[in-house]
Design a protein around this motif. Structure first.
Motif, PDB file in Angstrom:
ATOM      1  N   ASN A  55       0.831  -1.166   0.064  1.00  0.00           N
ATOM      2  CA  ASN A  55       0.012   0.120   0.086  1.00  0.00           C
ATOM      3  C   ASN A  55       0.830   1.017   0.192  1.00  0.00           C
ATOM      4  O   ASN A  55       1.343   1.560   0.981  1.00  0.00           O
ATOM      5  CB  ASN A  55      -0.742   0.144   1.138  1.00  0.00           C
ATOM      6  CG  ASN A  55      -1.648   0.995   1.334  1.00  0.00           C
ATOM      7  OD1 ASN A  55      -1.574   2.286   0.845  1.00  0.00           O
ATOM      8  ND2 ASN A  55      -2.801   1.012   2.069  1.00  0.00           N
ATOM      9  N   GLN A  56       0.977   2.009  -1.204  1.00  0.00           N
ATOM     10  CA  GLN A  56       1.840   3.261  -1.318  1.00  0.00           C
ATOM     11  C   GLN A  56       1.606   4.288  -0.260  1.00  0.00           C
ATOM     12  O   GLN A  56       2.060   4.937   0.215  1.00  0.00           O
ATOM     13  CB  GLN A  56       2.233   3.530  -2.566  1.00  0.00           C
ATOM     14  CG  GLN A  56       2.761   2.496  -3.659  1.00  0.00           C
ATOM     15  CD  GLN A  56       2.745   3.093  -4.924  1.00  0.00           C
ATOM     16  OE1 GLN A  56       2.126   4.076  -5.544  1.00  0.00           O
ATOM     17  NE2 GLN A  56       3.771   2.417  -5.633  1.00  0.00           N
ATOM     18  N   MET A  57       0.185   4.336  -0.203  1.00  0.00           N
ATOM     19  CA  MET A  57      -0.345   5.536   0.863  1.00  0.00           C
ATOM     20  C   MET A  57       0.016   5.113   2.035  1.00  0.00           C
ATOM     21  O   MET A  57       0.514   6.012   2.991  1.00  0.00           O
ATOM     22  CB  MET A  57      -1.806   5.791   0.663  1.00  0.00           C
ATOM     23  CG  MET A  57      -2.307   6.358  -0.585  1.00  0.00           C
ATOM     24  SD  MET A  57      -1.437   7.811  -1.011  1.00  0.00           S
ATOM     25  CE  MET A  57      -2.281   9.059   0.150  1.00  0.00           C
ATOM     26  N   GLY A  58      -0.008   3.819   2.400  1.00  0.00           N
ATOM     27  CA  GLY A  58       0.314   3.425   3.941  1.00  0.00           C
ATOM     28  C   GLY A  58       1.775   3.566   4.015  1.00  0.00           C
ATOM     29  O   GLY A  58       2.241   4.176   5.181  1.00  0.00           O
ATOM     30  N   PHE A  59       2.683   3.396   3.106  1.00  0.00           N
ATOM     31  CA  PHE A  59       4.046   3.594   3.117  1.00  0.00           C
ATOM     32  C   PHE A  59       4.429   5.087   3.276  1.00  0.00           C
ATOM     33  O   PHE A  59       5.150   5.384   4.153  1.00  0.00           O
ATOM     34  CB  PHE A  59       4.937   3.076   1.766  1.00  0.00           C
ATOM     35  CG  PHE A  59       6.238   3.348   1.838  1.00  0.00           C
ATOM     36  CD1 PHE A  59       7.142   2.781   2.701  1.00  0.00           C
ATOM     37  CD2 PHE A  59       6.458   4.425   0.813  1.00  0.00           C
ATOM     38  CE1 PHE A  59       8.516   3.116   2.272  1.00  0.00           C
ATOM     39  CE2 PHE A  59       7.975   4.781   0.723  1.00  0.00           C
ATOM     40  CZ  PHE A  59       8.770   4.274   1.456  1.00  0.00           C
TER      41      PHE A  59
END
Length: 84
Positions: free
Chosen positions: A10-14
């Motif tokens: 999950n790029q947003m989580g990253f």
């Protein structure tokens, strides 16, 4: 081969994790500068109330992180400015 392209989570989580990590690192650096009186951290022309406001923001972060020793040190500095 680019690590960012290979990231399949999950790029947003990253990005959120990175932002939070950066904020914590920055606050730790500010804490060290203030408590150890380094880099003229509080030697500027701002009013005492402005300095207290900034220190209170740092205090609140450490309160959230339950780092009460740091809270105590920041509170001592706030009291110095509050009594002047």
């Amino acid at each position: 081969m680019d690590d960012i392209e290979e990231y399949d989570g999950n790029q947003m989580g990253f990005m959120k994790d990175l932002q939070e990590s950066s904020k914590e690192t920055m606050m730790d650096m500010i804490y060290n500068a203030v408590v150890n009186k380094q880099h003229g951290a509080l030697n500027h022309e701002a009013s005492n109330s402005t300095k207290i406001e900034g220190l209170t923001n740092i205090l609140n972060l450490f309160k959230e992180r339950e780092e009460y020793e740091k809270c105590h040190e920041i509170k001592k500095i706030i009291n110095e400015y509050d009594n002047n």
